[in-house]
Motif scaffolding. Sequence first.
Motif, PDB file in Angstrom:
ATOM      1  N   LEU A 114       0.827  -1.212   0.000  1.00 42.72           N
ATOM      2  CA  LEU A 114       0.000   0.000   0.000  1.00 42.72           C
ATOM      3  C   LEU A 114       0.861   1.261   0.000  1.00 42.72           C
ATOM      4  CD1 LEU A 114      -2.852  -0.940   2.525  1.00 42.72           C
ATOM      5  CD2 LEU A 114      -3.011  -0.818   0.043  1.00 42.72           C
ATOM      6  N   LEU A 115       1.980   1.230   0.729  1.00 40.76           N
ATOM      7  CA  LEU A 115       2.846   2.413   0.785  1.00 40.76           C
ATOM      8  C   LEU A 115       3.380   2.765  -0.599  1.00 40.76           C
ATOM      9  CD1 LEU A 115       4.883   1.922   4.066  1.00 40.76           C
ATOM     10  CD2 LEU A 115       3.111   3.617   3.586  1.00 40.76           C
ATOM     11  N   GLY A 116       3.611   1.731  -1.421  1.00 39.73           N
ATOM     12  CA  GLY A 116       4.092   1.992  -2.772  1.00 39.73           C
ATOM     13  C   GLY A 116       2.954   2.238  -3.751  1.00 39.73           C
ATOM     14  N   SER A 117       1.798   2.657  -3.251  1.00 37.60           N
ATOM     15  CA  SER A 117       0.607   2.925  -4.069  1.00 37.60           C
ATOM     16  C   SER A 117       0.075   1.690  -4.784  1.00 37.60           C
ATOM     17  CB  SER A 117       0.853   4.006  -5.130  1.00 37.60           C
ATOM     18  OG  SER A 117       1.280   5.165  -4.524  1.00 37.60           O
ATOM     19  N   SER A 154       8.136  -4.846  -2.883  1.00 37.28           N
ATOM     20  CA  SER A 154       7.042  -4.728  -1.918  1.00 37.28           C
ATOM     21  C   SER A 154       6.041  -5.865  -2.104  1.00 37.28           C
ATOM     22  CB  SER A 154       6.365  -3.357  -2.027  1.00 37.28           C
ATOM     23  OG  SER A 154       5.546  -3.287  -3.180  1.00 37.28           O
ATOM     24  N   TYR A 155       5.795  -6.262  -3.356  1.00 36.23           N
ATOM     25  CA  TYR A 155       4.876  -7.384  -3.588  1.00 36.23           C
ATOM     26  C   TYR A 155       5.476  -8.705  -3.113  1.00 36.23           C
ATOM     27  CZ  TYR A 155       1.519  -4.577  -6.153  1.00 36.23           C
ATOM     28  OH  TYR A 155       0.569  -3.651  -6.474  1.00 36.23           O
ATOM     29  N   VAL A 156       6.799  -8.837  -3.265  1.00 36.15           N
ATOM     30  CA  VAL A 156       7.454 -10.059  -2.793  1.00 36.15           C
ATOM     31  C   VAL A 156       7.327 -10.153  -1.271  1.00 36.15           C
ATOM     32  CG1 VAL A 156       9.675 -11.241  -2.544  1.00 36.15           C
ATOM     33  CG2 VAL A 156       9.041 -10.215  -4.743  1.00 36.15           C
ATOM     34  N   ILE A 157       7.573  -9.041  -0.582  1.00 37.63           N
ATOM     35  CA  ILE A 157       7.435  -9.028   0.889  1.00 37.63           C
ATOM     36  C   ILE A 157       6.006  -9.414   1.262  1.00 37.63           C
ATOM     37  CG2 ILE A 157       7.436  -7.558   2.940  1.00 37.63           C
ATOM     38  CD1 ILE A 157       9.690  -5.933   1.606  1.00 37.63           C
ATOM     39  N   CYS A 158       5.045  -8.825   0.560  1.00 40.19           N
ATOM     40  CA  CYS A 158       3.645  -9.099   0.854  1.00 40.19           C
ATOM     41  C   CYS A 158       3.328 -10.572   0.591  1.00 40.19           C
ATOM     42  CB  CYS A 158       2.755  -8.197  -0.006  1.00 40.19           C
ATOM     43  SG  CYS A 158       1.012  -8.327   0.391  1.00 40.19           S
ATOM     44  N   GLY A 159       3.877 -11.127  -0.506  1.00 36.60           N
ATOM     45  CA  GLY A 159       3.646 -12.530  -0.835  1.00 36.60           C
ATOM     46  C   GLY A 159       4.199 -13.448   0.250  1.00 36.60           C
ATOM     47  N   GLY A 187      -4.205   3.418   9.639  1.00 34.49           N
ATOM     48  CA  GLY A 187      -3.700   4.693   9.152  1.00 34.49           C
ATOM     49  C   GLY A 187      -2.910   4.609   7.855  1.00 34.49           C
ATOM     50  N   THR A 188      -2.828   3.412   7.265  1.00 40.27           N
ATOM     51  CA  THR A 188      -2.126   3.313   5.985  1.00 40.27           C
ATOM     52  C   THR A 188      -3.096   3.721   4.884  1.00 40.27           C
ATOM     53  OG1 THR A 188      -0.724   1.551   6.814  1.00 40.27           O
ATOM     54  CG2 THR A 188      -0.897   1.759   4.435  1.00 40.27           C
ATOM     55  N   SER A 189      -2.627   4.620   4.016  1.00 36.92           N
ATOM     56  CA  SER A 189      -3.524   5.168   3.003  1.00 36.92           C
ATOM     57  C   SER A 189      -3.562   4.290   1.765  1.00 36.92           C
ATOM     58  CB  SER A 189      -3.063   6.570   2.608  1.00 36.92           C
ATOM     59  OG  SER A 189      -3.788   7.002   1.495  1.00 36.92           O
ATOM     60  N   LEU A 190      -4.745   4.194   1.172  1.00 39.72           N
ATOM     61  CA  LEU A 190      -4.854   3.454  -0.090  1.00 39.72           C
ATOM     62  C   LEU A 190      -4.243   4.251  -1.231  1.00 39.72           C
ATOM     63  CD1 LEU A 190      -8.475   2.049   0.115  1.00 39.72           C
ATOM     64  CD2 LEU A 190      -6.369   0.753   0.140  1.00 39.72           C
ATOM     65  N   PHE A 191      -3.878   5.505  -0.971  1.00 40.42           N
ATOM     66  CA  PHE A 191      -3.329   6.344  -2.027  1.00 40.42           C
ATOM     67  C   PHE A 191      -1.799   6.332  -2.025  1.00 40.42           C
ATOM     68  CE2 PHE A 191      -7.403   8.027  -0.650  1.00 40.42           C
ATOM     69  CZ  PHE A 191      -8.121   7.883  -1.823  1.00 40.42           C
ATOM     70  N   GLY A 192      -1.227   5.570  -1.109  1.00 41.28           N
ATOM     71  CA  GLY A 192       0.219   5.415  -1.111  1.00 41.28           C
ATOM     72  C   GLY A 192       0.960   6.457  -0.295  1.00 41.28           C
ATOM     73  N   GLY A 193       2.150   6.075   0.165  1.00 39.42           N
ATOM     74  CA  GLY A 193       3.043   7.032   0.781  1.00 39.42           C
ATOM     75  C   GLY A 193       2.758   7.385   2.224  1.00 39.42           C
ATOM     76  N   LYS A 194       1.684   6.864   2.784  1.00 41.44           N
ATOM     77  CA  LYS A 194       1.344   7.228   4.150  1.00 41.44           C
ATOM     78  C   LYS A 194       0.940   5.972   4.912  1.00 41.44           C
ATOM     79  CE  LYS A 194      -2.165   9.961   6.505  1.00 41.44           C
ATOM     80  NZ  LYS A 194      -3.264   9.009   6.548  1.00 41.44           N
ATOM     81  N   GLY A 195       1.554   5.760   6.062  1.00 42.78           N
ATOM     82  CA  GLY A 195       1.189   4.603   6.866  1.00 42.78           C
ATOM     83  C   GLY A 195       2.358   4.098   7.669  1.00 42.78           C
ATOM     84  N   SER A 196       2.070   3.172   8.577  1.00 40.37           N
ATOM     85  CA  SER A 196       3.138   2.656   9.415  1.00 40.37           C
ATOM     86  C   SER A 196       2.840   1.235   9.836  1.00 40.37           C
ATOM     87  CB  SER A 196       3.294   3.529  10.660  1.00 40.37           C
ATOM     88  OG  SER A 196       2.148   3.396  11.474  1.00 40.37           O
ATOM     89  N   ILE A 197       3.899   0.538  10.251  1.00 36.50           N
ATOM     90  CA  ILE A 197       3.739  -0.820  10.782  1.00 36.50           C
ATOM     91  C   ILE A 197       3.532  -0.734  12.283  1.00 36.50           C
ATOM     92  CG2 ILE A 197       4.983  -2.960  11.198  1.00 36.50           C
ATOM     93  CD1 ILE A 197       6.232  -2.493   8.370  1.00 36.50           C
TER      94      ILE A 197
END
Lengths: 331, 502
Positions: free
Chosen positions: A66-69, A227-232, A269-279
Amino acid sequence: MMQENIRRSSGYLSWLTSYGIYAVLLLLVVVFSLGNSQFLTVDNVLLILQQASPLGIAVVGMVFVLLGSGIDISVGASMFFVSTVAGCVLNASGVIPAAWLTDIRGVALVLGMVLLLGALIGWINGMLVTRFRILPFIVTLATASILKGTGLKISGSASIGVAALGDLANGRVGPIPNVLILFVVVLIACDYVLRRTVYGRHLMAIGDSARNAERTGIKVNRNIVASYVICGVLGTLAGILSAGQIGSVSAGFGEGNEFIVISAAVLGGTSLFGGKGSILPGAVIGIILVTTIMNGLAMMNASPFIYTIVRGLIIFCAIALDSMGHQGELR
Amino acid sequence: MSDTALRLAGVRKAFSGVPVLHGLDFALKKGEVLGVTGENGAGKSTLMNIIGGVLRMDAGTMTLFDEPYAPCSPAQATAKGIAFIHQELNLFTNLTVAENMFIDGFPTNRFGAIDHKKITSIAQQAIDRFSLPVTPATKVADLSTGIRQMVEISKALLKNARIIIFDEPTTSLSSREKNALFHTIGELQQRGISMIYISHILEDIFRLCDRITVLRDGRIAGTSPAAEISENELIKRMVGRELSQIFPSIEKTISDTVLLEARHLKWRQRVKDVSLKLRAGEIVGLYGLMGAGRTELAKVLFGVEQRDAGELILNHRLMAQVSPSACIGGNAAFITEDRRSEGLLMSKPVDDNLCLVKSADLTNRLGVVNVVERARHNREAIKDLQIRVVDPATQLVSSLSGGNQQKVVFGKWVMKDPKIFLLDEPTRGVDVGARFEIYSIIMDLAKRGSAVLFISSELQELMGVCDRILVMQEGRLTGEVPKAEFDQEKLLEMALPGPALT
């Protein structure tokens, strides 16, 4: 001087998006503990954490995408697919030595294998998104369908026992669930990657403005694929743990998990628009909130059908808040 | 070693066959501030994009500190010590000041983690140098534009920038921030950094620059030391072209009927107290520099944006609420600046585009479009407007030339026979030959009794086509000139910001 030059977003909406979730969580805890005296006990809190941990790991992966849009809808289906594969390997005595099946070596082998599979799924998603410039939503919707179908083909839609994973997924060290320890390790490691490594900062930059990132010389595509690999990988790990908690993989396993995972990330708080959020604290608070709601509903003997409705409402509220707080072009 | 920091020789650039830069020769001396000015479309941004590695030149050579220079990417330009401070800053708002300064080259430790101590301390030094009211850990999102600009300048200096190019840097600054910027530019100059300062605010250019270069139509119209040239001479250089183009002449009469009237319109900070009248048969030009608020005014008139204050009278009716559909219903048409994304369905055939507006009138009670009638209307429009298309049913609009595309946009509206036309830069990207035809269409519309508001950055075409010209500057109307008194220099003066010139 300070006040004049520093611009702060203020107001009701921004308070709501940053702190609202804590208020909601507090409110729910109060309501549920009034409804059932067993809710706010050490045992139940540990249970909630144990339930939250597997999907929480998947939420961490989703935050990266999500962070990478981007977005990954295929998480639920890939959980089903890899757990089915894992189940088949664990049950087919011919594939790995029978002696291994009963001890940790078999589990480790299976775990390693499916994590690689998860990485491969993520890589394919990432490549399709970056090289072929297909919308992430569509790419992962398609891979979800393929993974679901392949899994069903392998299992013949029969339920597959994964009892061998039970020790890992349900075991505890003292009072602390194994999965919680694993979750905390993943949290700390990934939060560090996000905040303190070049990769993490570049991913944030890409999410803020891919065009600027490209101009600055950041390898946009490579970072997004990662980012997709991490998510996978994390989604796969979450799938295996959650299958181990249940003890079997049925045809409906994993269904709807992608929405739990995405809504937990967005609630955190992670945005679906990218660039905003935290773990930390975002992903953690998000998944705990979602799990608390499910747990509380169960303890208040709500109809299971209500869960789906509540889940839908949660997603709706989370995304509505995100969109209202966002100013700019919609994806 | 010569005293030249950057030299361009014979630089040419064309976009899809249309030349934009005609062999520029240009030199920036070491340690000087060179002002670059010119009208919209003179080629300033193209030139800077070539220097910055965003675009490749078609021909010519560049020399940077006596070495050949031919950047393939912005990153290469940065590596060579060229930094850009754009109107839109290249900062990531979700990262901190320190992170932004090091985004393209984080120092890391053995484990690949960012050396946070190091970036914080270096960022702190950079902050102290300009005494910025921030800490290295402040998020850029929390900073005002002026401070962001300072952060960007500091970032450039950290990368050992030798040449800094400012592109309209003061557009979104407060006057105090502007003074701080100018002060910084002075400091940078003392440190031997060469700077190019692009702006159309002549007052600023005179205050800052050692020499001033004027660009006109992709050529250098002259470079002079700031002390040796007056503002009036500069303006002469900016416009100084002959009225060479030919314009159609059509006999038409302007009636007294006012079709559209605006009284004291206001919209945000972009349109400030604008009043105007459009009469039947009249072509009114609206001139202004980029960002003067012309497009915004048109959008407010057409109801795309809702006005904050003021009155709008359309066809003698006071409009409480204006919406694009109400305007179309009231026989008004708006031809937007960006026909590719706003005016046309590029991937659809000509026929589908032409009937977009008219279709609603060609339907029966069930909402089904009468295809035969539609084809007849389309053929008429293609013939009337001389749109060059082989097979309108299958040929995609994207395959047409700029001029023919624009005619399709006109055709779309003309079919509906509107009485009020708002045209925003209708000849942008249209070649000279097709322009004549567009002008003819516009004049023909007026002849048939329509009122036309013609927005353009090109004085020449406005002077050739319009009955009077309104000049807009920073959201206000600063002048109204009837046809008899058209004068390029006078009009440009009205459009330029800053105190009135004598």
